[in-house]
Scaffold this motif. Structure first.
Motif, PDB file in Angstrom:
ATOM      1  N   UNK A 105       0.842  -1.130   0.013  1.00  0.00           N
ATOM      2  CA  UNK A 105       0.108   0.014   0.190  1.00  0.00           C
ATOM      3  C   UNK A 105       0.789   1.368  -0.165  1.00  0.00           C
ATOM      4  N   UNK A 106       2.122   1.097   0.682  1.00  0.00           N
ATOM      5  CA  UNK A 106       2.906   2.468   0.835  1.00  0.00           C
ATOM      6  C   UNK A 106       4.235   1.964   0.412  1.00  0.00           C
ATOM      7  N   UNK A 157      -4.852   1.380  -6.720  1.00  0.00           N
ATOM      8  CA  UNK A 157      -5.307  -0.078  -6.556  1.00  0.00           C
ATOM      9  C   UNK A 157      -5.935  -0.165  -5.338  1.00  0.00           C
ATOM     10  N   UNK A 158      -5.761   0.788  -4.323  1.00  0.00           N
ATOM     11  CA  UNK A 158      -6.638   0.717  -2.979  1.00  0.00           C
ATOM     12  C   UNK A 158      -7.206   2.055  -2.734  1.00  0.00           C
ATOM     13  N   UNK A 159      -8.432   2.359  -3.239  1.00  0.00           N
ATOM     14  CA  UNK A 159      -8.936   3.341  -3.202  1.00  0.00           C
ATOM     15  C   UNK A 159      -9.400   3.601  -1.707  1.00  0.00           C
ATOM     16  N   UNK A 160      -8.718   4.829  -0.727  1.00  0.00           N
ATOM     17  CA  UNK A 160      -8.831   5.007   0.354  1.00  0.00           C
ATOM     18  C   UNK A 160     -10.409   5.575   0.432  1.00  0.00           C
ATOM     19  N   UNK A 161     -11.272   5.119   1.476  1.00  0.00           N
ATOM     20  CA  UNK A 161     -12.752   5.723   1.703  1.00  0.00           C
ATOM     21  C   UNK A 161     -12.526   7.152   2.425  1.00  0.00           C
ATOM     22  N   UNK A 162     -11.412   7.387   3.184  1.00  0.00           N
ATOM     23  CA  UNK A 162     -11.445   8.738   4.055  1.00  0.00           C
ATOM     24  C   UNK A 162     -10.103   9.119   4.532  1.00  0.00           C
ATOM     25  N   UNK A 167      -4.693   7.803   7.699  1.00  0.00           N
ATOM     26  CA  UNK A 167      -3.995   8.260   8.926  1.00  0.00           C
ATOM     27  C   UNK A 167      -3.708   6.791   9.584  1.00  0.00           C
ATOM     28  N   UNK A 168      -5.085   6.018  10.075  1.00  0.00           N
ATOM     29  CA  UNK A 168      -4.884   4.928  10.917  1.00  0.00           C
ATOM     30  C   UNK A 168      -4.002   3.678  10.080  1.00  0.00           C
ATOM     31  N   UNK A 169      -3.906   3.641   8.499  1.00  0.00           N
ATOM     32  CA  UNK A 169      -3.350   2.846   7.973  1.00  0.00           C
ATOM     33  C   UNK A 169      -1.769   3.057   7.948  1.00  0.00           C
ATOM     34  N   UNK A 170      -1.532   4.550   8.017  1.00  0.00           N
ATOM     35  CA  UNK A 170       0.067   4.759   8.232  1.00  0.00           C
ATOM     36  C   UNK A 170       0.429   4.504   9.495  1.00  0.00           C
ATOM     37  N   UNK A 208      -3.029   8.819  -9.259  1.00  0.00           N
ATOM     38  CA  UNK A 208      -2.437   7.231  -9.210  1.00  0.00           C
ATOM     39  C   UNK A 208      -1.729   7.110  -7.835  1.00  0.00           C
ATOM     40  N   UNK A 209      -0.806   8.045  -7.394  1.00  0.00           N
ATOM     41  CA  UNK A 209      -0.370   7.898  -6.017  1.00  0.00           C
ATOM     42  C   UNK A 209      -0.573   9.224  -5.209  1.00  0.00           C
TER      43      UNK A 209
END
Length: 536
Positions: A1-2, A16-21, A26-29, A55-56
């Motif tokens: 993802x990162x 490839x992974x559209x973030x919803x919010x 932030x939580x993923x980071x 794209x990025x």
């Protein structure tokens, strides 16, 4: 993802992974290996507000630890501020040292302080600032002044130690055997002044210390500087040692119970101790100190040293004299110490009266104090103060308003007269120089070369003489002005309890007469006038 770029940017593959919010990113980071990196909230917010699909997405940045050095204005202290890394590299000890040196810090560095600060990188939150001192300059240590170390008991010290009786009481008239020395006795050792210890700033500048004040060891009468050690003073005669400024003297001592008709007048080359009283009409004169354990009644005491009277000093007006002079006189080149005085003439460098002075005529070169040193509450009533620089007493004058006069800084008049004479002499010198200049102009017109040369040489020598004289007079004028300023600056009359009416105060050439009773106050010269300052 990162993923992370070469320049430390953290990118998210949003294709490839559209973030919803934003919160999701932030939580993923926070759950990723890049949790310590600085989150780029502006970039994330812009992504959700933009209609263009990326794209990025830049979501965070790596930040290396940073170290900044600040030096105080006086260059006596250097502080470091570290900002902890955010996903980036830490600062090593060697890197930190290079930064410190580059900032100009080269002395007073403490590695333990730096290590403690660098340790914050491991236990402090990312991106936080922490400061600490990493170098400290050293202020200079000023030198110690020269000091005299006494090896013998002086007469003054002996008189502070009355003899103890068998029943435990103190005999205030018996001070035991006289303190005496024999020829060759070591009296004083001078501890030389020290140069002090040099200081430095954190940038390496040296700070020069102030060396201790030094003075020359003074050999008074009956003493000499040791031929084997210039810092030692030894006695040359047998006698009693007495302190003098920057040294000591040794006096022969004469001791007597009473000075009366039976003993006759006392005149002695040395110090005198009277264990009882000086009776009316008797005189005591000495080249050293005079100590009287009892009273002086209508006597005359003259000393080239100090006078101390443990009892009263009492006289009266001599009506047989047209000037109605006082029958009791104490005159000393040093200091006078008495308990109380009445109708007595006192003259000394400093005069100290413990309790009270009634209708005394007093003249002091510097200080008159009536009362104890720490808290002068004595009474100065009637009489005349002929001259002094400082007068301090609890009460000055009488509640009845009886007239008394106080003259302060009288020597200022003499200084002014010397100044006027100096100005006149300088005027005469300038006039001579003007006449010589005219003579030079006339000599220039002579055709005879040899005669002209001889005359010019003679005139030139005379000009040099008068120029030197003018310079000496100008220096003397400056010195007189400085002396007068110092005299007037330190001149004052101080009443710690009350200044009564009827007191005529003269300071230099100004006069002020009190017309009522004042609470605690000080009279001094300010802006050419005598002003009364009240104690708040």
């Amino acid at each position: 993802m990162f993923k992370v770029t070469k320049n430390g940017q953290i990118l998210m593959d949003v294709a490839s992974a559209t973030p919803p919010s934003q919160a999701f990113i932030v939580e993923a980071l926070e759950c990723s290996p890049y949790a310590d990196c600085e989150v780029d909230h502006d970039s994330i917010a812009a992504y959700f507000q933009s209609e263009v699909s990326e794209q990025q997405l830049l979501v965070a940045k790596q930040k290396h630890a940073q170290l900044k050095i600040s030096i105080s204005e006086d260059k006596m202290q250097a502080s470091a501020t570290i900002t902890t890394a955010q996903g980036g590299s830490l600062i090593s000890l060697e890197q930190a040292k290079k930064i410190i040196v580059k900032a100009g810090v080269c002395r007073g560095y403490k590695q333990a302080f730096l290590e403690k600060l660098l340790a914050k990188q491991f236990d402090a939150p990312p991106g936080t600032e922490h400061s600490g001192i990493i170098a400290q300059g050293r202020p200079p240590e000023n030198g110690l002044p020269a000091k005299l170390i006494s090896h013998v008991l002086t007469l003054k010290e002996r008189l502070k130690q009355p003899k103890l009786r068998e029943d435990g009481t103190v005999d205030m008239r018996d001070f035991g055997a006289l303190s005496s020395v024999s020829p060759g006795t070591l009296l004083i050792t001078q501890r030389p002044a020290t140069p002090g210890k040099e200081g430095f700033t954190v940038t390496g500048d040296s700070i020069t210390p102030v060396p201790g004040e030094s003075f020359q060891l003074v050999a008074g009468e009956g003493t000499e500087i040791s031929p084997t050690n210039p810092l030692e003073l030894i006695s040359t005669i047998a006698g009693c040692p007495s302190e003098i400024q920057n040294g000591m003297r040794v006096d022969d001592i004469f001791t007597i119970a009473d000075v009366n008709v039976k003993s006759g007048h006392i005149e002695f080359s040395g110090s005198v101790i009277v264990t009882h009283n000086v009776e009316p009409g008797m005189k005591v004169k000495a080249s050293g100190d005079i100590t009287i354990m009892g009273t002086v009644e209508s006597g005359e005491i003259i000393s080239e040293g100090n006078i101390e009277v443990r009892g009263g000093v009492i006289g009266h007006l001599d009506h047989s004299d047209n000037d109605q002079s006082l029958t009791c006189k104490l005159i000393a080149k040093g200091n006078i110490n008495i308990v109380h005085g009445q109708y007595t003439y006192l003259e000394a460098r400093n005069i100290y009266i413990q309790k009270q002075a009634n209708h005394c005529d007093i003249k002091a070169l510097r200080t008159i104090r009536v009362g104890l040193e720490d808290n002068p509450r004595g009474k100065l009533i009637g009489g005349t103060v002929f001259d002094a620089q400082s007068v301090t007493a609890g009460e000055i004058g009488s509640p009845s308003g009886a007239t008394m006069s106080v003259y302060l800084a009288n020597s200022g008049v003499e200084i002014t007269n010397k100044t006027d004479q100096c100005i006149r002499d300088l005027g005469d010198t300038d006039e001579q120089l003007e006449n010589l200049q005219k003579a030079v102009e006339k000599a220039e017109q002579l055709k005879d070369i040899e005669k002209k040369k001889m005359l010019m040489a003679k005139i030139s020598a005379t000009q040099i003489h008068y120029c030197q004289q003018a310079e000496a007079l100008e220096n003397k004028l400056s010195e007189l002005d400085h002396t007068l300023h110092e005299l007037l600056e330190g001149t004052q009359l101080q009443a710690t309890s009350a200044l009564h009416s009827g007191v005529e105060i003269h300071i230099f050439d100004k006069t002020y007469t009190t017309n009522r009773s004042y609470p605690p106050c000080t009279a001094k010269l300010a802006d050419g006038q005598i002003e009364i300052e009240f104690k708040i």
